[in-house]
Design an enzyme around this catalytic site. Sequence first.
Site, mmCIF file in Angstrom:
data_model
loop_
_atom_site.group_PDB
_atom_site.id
_atom_site.type_symbol
_atom_site.label_atom_id
_atom_site.label_comp_id
_atom_site.label_asym_id
_atom_site.label_seq_id
_atom_site.Cartn_x
_atom_site.Cartn_y
_atom_site.Cartn_z
ATOM 1 N N ARG A 271 17.957 26.609 27.871
ATOM 2 C CA ARG A 271 18.622 25.971 26.742
ATOM 3 C C ARG A 271 19.006 27.049 25.730
ATOM 4 O O ARG A 271 18.250 28.002 25.509
ATOM 5 C CB ARG A 271 17.712 24.929 26.081
ATOM 6 C CG ARG A 271 17.525 23.662 26.888
ATOM 7 C CD ARG A 271 18.792 22.812 26.898
ATOM 8 N NE ARG A 271 18.597 21.513 27.513
ATOM 9 C CZ ARG A 271 18.833 21.240 28.796
ATOM 10 N NH1 ARG A 271 19.249 22.202 29.608
ATOM 11 N NH2 ARG A 271 18.662 20.013 29.266
ATOM 12 N N GLU B 116 26.481 25.358 21.122
ATOM 13 C CA GLU B 116 27.110 25.078 22.405
ATOM 14 C C GLU B 116 28.053 23.892 22.264
ATOM 15 O O GLU B 116 27.615 22.829 21.787
ATOM 16 C CB GLU B 116 26.030 24.769 23.454
ATOM 17 C CG GLU B 116 26.582 24.661 24.861
ATOM 18 C CD GLU B 116 25.502 24.542 25.920
ATOM 19 O OE1 GLU B 116 24.552 25.355 25.911
ATOM 20 O OE2 GLU B 116 25.613 23.623 26.752
ATOM 21 N N HIS C 167 27.770 26.648 30.742
ATOM 22 C CA HIS C 167 26.708 25.719 31.147
ATOM 23 C C HIS C 167 27.012 25.096 32.511
ATOM 24 O O HIS C 167 27.097 23.874 32.663
ATOM 25 C CB HIS C 167 26.517 24.626 30.092
ATOM 26 C CG HIS C 167 25.143 24.020 30.115
ATOM 27 N ND1 HIS C 167 24.512 23.544 28.981
ATOM 28 C CD2 HIS C 167 24.269 23.802 31.140
ATOM 29 C CE1 HIS C 167 23.326 23.064 29.300
ATOM 30 N NE2 HIS C 167 23.165 23.204 30.603
#
Length: 324
Positions: free
Chosen positions: A240, A269, A288
Amino acid sequence: MDKPKVFVTRVIPEEGLRLVQEACDAEVWMEEVPPSRETLLTKVQGIEGLLCLLTDEVDAELMDAAGPGLEVISNFAVGYDNIDVGAATARGIRIGNTPGVLTETTADMAFALLMAAARRIVEGAEYVKAGKWRTWGPTLLLGHDVHGATLGIVGMGRIGAEVARRATGFNMQVIYFDPYCDPGKAPFVDVGLRCTLDELLAESDFVSLHVPLTSETQHLIDAQALAKMRRTAVLVNTSRGPIVDSEALYEALAAGKISYAALDVTDPEPLPPDHKLLTLDNCLVVPHIASASWATRTKMAVMAAENLLAGLRGEPLPHCVNPD
């Protein structure tokens, strides 16, 4: 009999989406970007089931907006830091996730990022595209060997263990930090030498992060941690984004305190195109996509659908975050 009303916050692979649409009165958010907070609060009103993504904040306010009929929240992800588990449990709402299915695929990606950073693959490709390749050069784009190097894994869960297994094929020495795993039980047996985080940072040529996002792990890799790493070290993050302090990482990379970073996840993000990390040649960022294979995302979609439908039927979820 009326079908249960559900909201799906994004288009998921067809096999899972079909299961939901056949069994439910399902509204699917068709846009590429997530629904806004205001839109989400409106769309959940009166639903019985929610199939969401890690980009959707599912808190007490959202659950209350849905109303007392909300039975199940199915997260299209392994992690569930986007969901207030305590608030859901207090309201009798079960939460499902998709564990296990993306382990191998994410481990593949972590190792791909490690290799790309070590040998400066993206830099090399851009060098060619820019017309800079004029001849073979003895010092052109020198990188770091992977074989025989020391790999430090932070978080020796399923994915961390699979990254460790891949490292054995390169004759790497694996060390790991994880205060919660039992080294005597699978999948931790024979995967590496356990050590402290400080030892790992000081001794590793490559550091790969595989921990969930919690209050304990947020900014685990901060300026102090980066200062303990080798100047030649490479940092890989597929867990993360907020595990790493982005400001501290930029400073460390820009000053040459570490050699390289390869990130599948970022904070914030998505990373804005004008973010200063993207100005650095020694920082590789991808959007991602660690679990982004056809097979894995399809399996995740089916698992998320099965969790949702089980909850709507009042049955145990195949993969439940809060079974008690």
